[in-house]
Structures are given as structure tokens and as C-alpha cells.
Scaffold this motif. Structure first.
Motif, PDB file in Angstrom:
ATOM      1  N   GLU A  63       0.846  -1.187   0.000  1.00 39.08           N
ATOM      2  CA  GLU A  63       0.000   0.000   0.000  1.00 39.08           C
ATOM      3  C   GLU A  63       0.883   1.238   0.000  1.00 39.08           C
ATOM      4  O   GLU A  63       1.852   1.312   0.753  1.00 39.08           O
ATOM      5  N   ARG A  72      -4.262   6.891  -1.928  1.00 41.80           N
ATOM      6  CA  ARG A  72      -3.846   5.573  -1.439  1.00 41.80           C
ATOM      7  C   ARG A  72      -4.163   4.516  -2.492  1.00 41.80           C
ATOM      8  O   ARG A  72      -5.265   4.486  -3.048  1.00 41.80           O
ATOM      9  N   ARG A  74      -3.456   0.153  -3.488  1.00 34.51           N
ATOM     10  CA  ARG A  74      -3.044  -1.178  -3.040  1.00 34.51           C
ATOM     11  C   ARG A  74      -2.613  -1.958  -4.270  1.00 34.51           C
ATOM     12  O   ARG A  74      -3.389  -2.088  -5.226  1.00 34.51           O
ATOM     13  N   ASP A 104     -11.292  -6.591  -2.367  1.00 32.26           N
ATOM     14  CA  ASP A 104      -9.940  -7.144  -2.351  1.00 32.26           C
ATOM     15  C   ASP A 104      -9.859  -8.493  -3.058  1.00 32.26           C
ATOM     16  O   ASP A 104      -8.943  -8.737  -3.832  1.00 32.26           O
ATOM     17  N   ASP A 122      -8.018   3.948  -4.003  1.00 30.66           N
ATOM     18  CA  ASP A 122      -8.876   4.352  -2.893  1.00 30.66           C
ATOM     19  C   ASP A 122      -9.322   5.792  -3.109  1.00 30.66           C
ATOM     20  O   ASP A 122      -8.884   6.712  -2.426  1.00 30.66           O
TER      21      ASP A 122
END
Length: 321
Positions: A63, A72, A74, A104, A122
Motif C-alpha cells: 500500500e 492511497r 493497493r 480485495d 482508494d
């Protein structure tokens, strides 16, 4: 995003089971007086958590906060090869709900099946952040990937974008914004049951009530929370079905047959083809909105993920995992 107590009879059995579980989850957390948007999001996270668990293990997950906006992200990597092509994944949730965590497993499924890095974004949610904030954040991540992705072990020359529902809307709109900014477009668009227009269609009337995963009243709320005012309802960056689609990247559309957005997805596929864009549009009968999240129990979701990941791997020059 849930509806009646029972799911409709035209859904595949495992999708009906998914609906019943989601409905039960929300029933266990009924709205309370004074419930805030943060409270709603927390409930949605709890209800969706079992469906984001399990699935493929990644060789590495990082991250980071990237770009001038500090967005942000991932990054899921199925292998530790350097120079992996990337898929930016834009989660759905009506621009208001859900997160990297709720999606996820879906991101890891694409990483493992296509043999690529998957980068979840995000972005800022509505109504706190109105259009075009989230869209601009997504493009800032694309800019970072092109400028600095090699330093993170990624190939900045092979990038596709994907999303579901509101995320599919922004996946198309990101390419439109790149074009407006005179930047290169991406290598492909993977569009899962996207919200491409706010027009009411026969599929709204057929699937917009109790028994299905998304209803018409919810979509009105979502559009209103995302957009700043009447002018935005005609802005092609907000309503990409109304855009000039010429020159956009090749697209794969996963269309849920039992979804209020089915007609809009079929219209988007037709509009892309009319604009000269190569399109694969697969209609999954018996599938609802959000059906890919049921991959742990649904052969239909598994098939849709395999078909889209195979297409994606070809677009990005990978051998499917």
C-alpha cells in the motif's frame, strides 16, 4: 445495496444464495436514528467482508500513497517478476460506499488469473467529494504509474483499467479525461455492469424492485450524491454513454442479465462499436448486479472472471495464470 427479503426466481441458484446472505447481513444491522454516512459505510464493510475473504494468495501486496494528491493505492502482485503490466481497478458502490477491502478478493482474482499486477485506487467518496474529484484522483494515479511505475517494478507502458458499477463509469471516464488532457489512453477497459447513464430503461422497470441486488431508488440517490447539479447530468465525463467514444481503448463488458443497468451496458457496447472501438460484450443470464463478488460459490461468476481475465491477459501480453 440490498433489497427485499427474497431473491428473484430468474437468478442462478448460487446468485440467489449470495443475495439472501447479503440481505441477512443488512437485516442484522438495521438503520438506526441519526445514522451517519460513516455508519452506513461501516455496515456495508461488515456485510461484504465474507465475500472479500479467501481466494488467491499474492506473492506481494503493498500500500502506497502516490502522486501530488497522495491517493492511497493497493498493489497486488501474483508473482515477483519485475516489469509486470498493470490493471487499475476502480471499485463500485455508487460512488458512496465500499472500498479496497470490499473488493480485495476481486482484485486478487484478476491478478492471479491474468498474471498481472492489480492496483486498487482508494478514491474519495461522495457525497463528501463530488464529481469530478474521484475521477481526477484516478487519473493522477495513472500519471504516477506512467512516470514512476518502473521504480515500483511495474511496466509503465502496459496499463489497463477496470471497474464495476460506478467504477466502470469512471474507468471509461478516465480515458475520456486523458484524451481531453492530450495524454495517451490506456490499453484496455474491463467494464463490469457499469453505470454509464442515468436514463430509466426497461431493465430498470424489470429489475428495479425487490429481489435484485440494486434498485432504481438507490441509483437516483447515488447519482444525486455524486453530481454537483443539473449540468453534471449532461457532462460526458460523468455520463460516459453520452460522450464521443471514438478512439477509446478496446473494451470487455461483463453484463449481468438480471440488473437494472443491463440496458445501459448493452447500449454502451453498441455505442463503442459504432465509434469503431473493438468490443467483447458478454451477457451473463441469471446474474445480478455485483455477481462477481459471489465467485466463492458461483460457477457463473467464476466463468465471467475467467473470460474477462483471459481477454485482459491477451491485451497486456501475458499468459493467463
Amino acid at each position: 445495496m440490498s433489497q427485499g427479503i427474497e431473491a428473484a426466481d430468474d437468478l442462478a441458484p448460487e446468485i440467489r444464495q449470495f443475495h439472501e446472505a447479503i440481505n441477512s447481513g443488512y437485516a442484522a444491522h438495521p438503520p438506526q436514528p441519526g445514522q451517519t454516512m460513516a455508519d452506513r459505510r461501516q455496515v456495508a464493510e461488515r456485510v461484504r467482508a465474507p465475500w472479500a475473504a479467501g481466494g488467491p494468495a499474492m506473492a506481494r501486496t503493498d500500500e502506497l500513497r502516490v502522486g501530488p494528491r497522495g491517493v492511497r493505492i493497493r498493489i497486488h502482485r501474483p508473482v515477483l517478476d519485475r516489469g509486470l503490466p498493470s490493471l487499475l481497478y476502480i471499485h463500485g458502490g455508487g460512488w458512496m460506499l465500499f472500498s479496497l477491502d470490499t473488493h480485495d478478493r476481486l482484485m486478487r482474482e484478476y491478478a492471479a488469473r491474468a498474471g498481472i499486477a492489480v492496483i486498487g485506487v482508494d478514491y474519495s467518496l461522495s457525497p463528501e467529494a463530488k464529481f469530478p474529484t474521484a475521477l481526477e484522483e484516478i487519473v493522477s494515479v495513472i500519471d504516477w504509474l506512467r512516470q514512476d511505475g518502473a521504480g515500483a517494478g511495474l511496466d509503465p507502458s502496459r496499463i489497463a483499467i477496470a471497474g464495476d458499477s460506478a467504477g466502470a463509469n469512471m474507468a471509461v471516464a478516465a480515458n475520456l479525461l486523458l484524451r481531453r488532457q492530450a495524454k495517451p489512453l490506456l490499453d484496455g477497459m474491463l467494464l463490469n455492469y457499469g453505470a454509464f447513464d442515468h436514463a430509466v430503461t426497461p431493465s430498470h422497470q424489470r429489475y428495479g424492485g425487490d429481489g435484485y441486488m440494486l434498485n432504481s431508488a438507490e441509483m437516483v440517490v447515488f447519482w444525486d450524491a455524486y453530481l454537483r447539479g443539473p449540468a453534471d447530468y449532461e457532462d460526458p465525463l460523468a455520463v460516459p454513454l453520452r460522450a464521443d467514444l471514438q478512439g477509446l481503448p478496446p473494451a470487455f463488458l461483463a453484463i449481468a442479465g438480471c440488473d437494472i443497468l443491463a440496458d445501459g451496458n448493452l447500449s454502451m457496447a453498441a455505442a463503442l462499436r459504432a465509434a469503431g472501438v473493438p468490443v467483447v460484450a458478454n451477457l451473463y443470464e441469471g446474474a445480478s448486479h455485483s455477481f462477481l463478488e459471489a465467485v466463492s460459490i458461483s460457477p457463473l461468476a467464476d466463468r465471467a472472471l475467467t473470460e474477462s481475465a483471459t481477454w485482459l491477459a491477451r491485451r497486456l501480453g501475458r499468459t493467463c495464470g
